[in-house]
Write an enzyme that holds these catalytic residues in place. Structure first.
Site, mmCIF file in Angstrom:
data_model
loop_
_atom_site.group_PDB
_atom_site.id
_atom_site.type_symbol
_atom_site.label_atom_id
_atom_site.label_comp_id
_atom_site.label_asym_id
_atom_site.label_seq_id
_atom_site.Cartn_x
_atom_site.Cartn_y
_atom_site.Cartn_z
ATOM 1 C CG ASP A 185 -0.887 2.508 -3.236
ATOM 2 O OD1 ASP A 185 0.033 3.325 -3.111
ATOM 3 O OD2 ASP A 185 -1.555 2.394 -4.268
ATOM 4 N NE ARG A 215 -10.063 -4.649 -7.758
ATOM 5 C CZ ARG A 215 -8.850 -5.172 -7.804
ATOM 6 N NH1 ARG A 215 -8.665 -6.448 -7.471
ATOM 7 N NH2 ARG A 215 -7.811 -4.441 -8.167
ATOM 8 C CG ASP A 240 -9.910 -1.487 -8.515
ATOM 9 O OD1 ASP A 240 -10.755 -2.043 -9.235
ATOM 10 O OD2 ASP A 240 -8.699 -1.777 -8.548
ATOM 11 C CB SER A 284 -0.305 1.316 -11.512
ATOM 12 O OG SER A 284 -1.395 0.888 -10.716
#
Length: 423
Positions: A29, A109, A138, A193
């Site tokens: 990505d 995060r 996310d 993923s």
């Protein structure tokens, strides 16, 4: 901090161009995003990879970023900060989302967002870009962090920009990269993923998208083995805590990051910390994933066992409630909020005397108690035993039970009176 200047671009490419900071993992990505940002926004793209303990996933990032057209690559090592300032507070709070998930991705995060903002300020960038999809958590976590720390910066979320982001699958991204001369070492036949850091690794996609399907653990697991394949032998360990912070493993003083690293190896080898969960995402949908958190599972259990000895009943009950709320706050990306700070302040006050040693046995996916000691233990053998001691007389319970049960007795009497009157 490690900075690489990429030399495959001409000087004219960067003259007077605005800069964008790309949260870069080196995966499919974010690799595709480099030429996409240049084509659609005419930005100078500065990649930023935040190392939270991804291990070998960082290999080859410099070459890949250069080949993809980035002007610069930052690789920021924040492993110790991640452990000390984010993991430890969650362990102390007993923060577990929906009774299973130990917040591995969620905890990482906020420090990533913080570092992205720091580099954006340093570079004079006007925007930060992330590759999170429009269906996941996310996007919320990254963007809430950025908004809290730098409300003036633009946020670019390509997967939500359907007018210019035309790729709808990993196959589309592979073709896009190939068309731009970017060869990627990805095998689409095993394209789970994944998100990895020192605390855990998550797996989504492929057969996991069907809740009726059993996970293909043979190809899935990265950090360990299933309990069935673990040795038929116990592994004995001890963990030492000081004020709620792990300080030693098997009597050897270590940093928190070193303790987690070693516990990952021990736990993984013994089939510890594998969960299969269908969780409720913030955006409203359910998602199925498998998480491996071997070291974290052991650490959380050891800390909880120590608190059993030390915290009084009322504090324990309140801490459980706030721990659940703390987990939801972290899961929803609200780290940089007054409520998180307030709950963490309460939790930290409860850790003043959470000091001692916990002994455990690891065996085929199980964590077995093997003894816990603390100088601040509230367990009193003379009180807890069936033998009458100086501090407790069995007759003392008479008055206590009378008062404790008084509301029940009064209600029963009133109900009986009402029943007589209604006859």
């Amino acid at each position: 901090m490690y900075i690489t200047f990429i030399q495959n671009n001409s000087l004219e490419d960067f003259v007077m161009k605005e800069k964008v900071i790309l949260a870069y993992s080196g995966g499919l990505d974010t690799t595709a995003l480099i030429p996409w940002l240049k084509e659609n926004f005419d930005y100078e793209v500065i990649c930023c990879c935040i190392n939270c303990g991804q291990g070998s996933e960082l290999d080859g990032l410099e070459e890949r970023a250069a080949l993809s057209g980035a002007s610069k690559l930052y690789i920021e090592d924040i492993v110790d900060e991640f452990c000390d300032d984010y993991i430890v507070p969650c362990v102390q709070a007993g923060a577990v989302y929906e009774n299973k998930y130990l917040l591995g991705t969620s905890m990482a995060r906020p420090p990533i967002a913080k570092k992205l903002v720091e580099i954006a300020r340093k570079e004079g960038a006007v925007a930060i870009c992330h590759g999170a999809t429009g269906k996941g958590n996310d996007q919320i976590r990254f963007e809430l962090g950025i908004k809290a720390l730098a409300p003036d910066l633009k946020i670019i979320a390509p997967w939500r920009m359907t007018d210019v982001w035309t790729m709808q699958s990993r196959e589309d991204e592979m073709e896009y990269c190939k068309a731009h001369g970017i060869d990627l070492p990805f095998n689409m036949s095993n394209s789970y993923s994944r998100d990895r850091n020192l605390w855990h690794i998550s797996h989504e996609g492929l057969e996991l998208e069907d809740p009726a399907a059993e996970p293909d653990y043979e190809h899935l697991l990265v950090l360990g083995v299933t309990p069935q394949k673990a040795p038929d032998k116990e592994t004995e360990i001890s963990l030492t805590f000081e004020k709620g912070v792990p300080t030693a493993l098997n009597g050897k003083s270590m940093k928190v990051s070193e303790i987690i690293t070693e516990l990952n190896e021990l736990g993984g080898a013994n089939g510890i910390g594998i969960i299969d969960i269908v969780e409720n995402r913030v955006v409203g949908m359910k998602s199925r994933g498998v998480y491996e958190t071997p070291g974290g599972t052991i650490l959380m259990e050891a800390h909880a066992q120590l608190e059993e000895l030390i915290l009084d009943r009322d504090t324990m009950e309140m801490k459980k409630k706030l721990g659940s709320q703390f987990a939801q706050i972290v899961y929803e990306g609200k780290w940089f909020t007054p409520l998180r700070e307030a709950i963490q302040a309460f939790v930290e006050s409860t850790q003043e005397y959470v000091t001692g040693e916990v002994k455990l046995k690891l065996y085929k996916g199980n964590i077995i108690k093997a003894g816990t000691v603390s100088p601040y233990s509230l367990y009193n053998e003379s009180l807890a035993s069936f033998t009458t001691g100086d501090l407790y007389d069995h007759h003392d319970a008479d008055g206590f039970i009378t008062l404790f049960g008084l509301p029940l007795k009064v209600r029963a009497m009133k109900m009986a009176e009402a029943a007589k009157e209604n006859k």
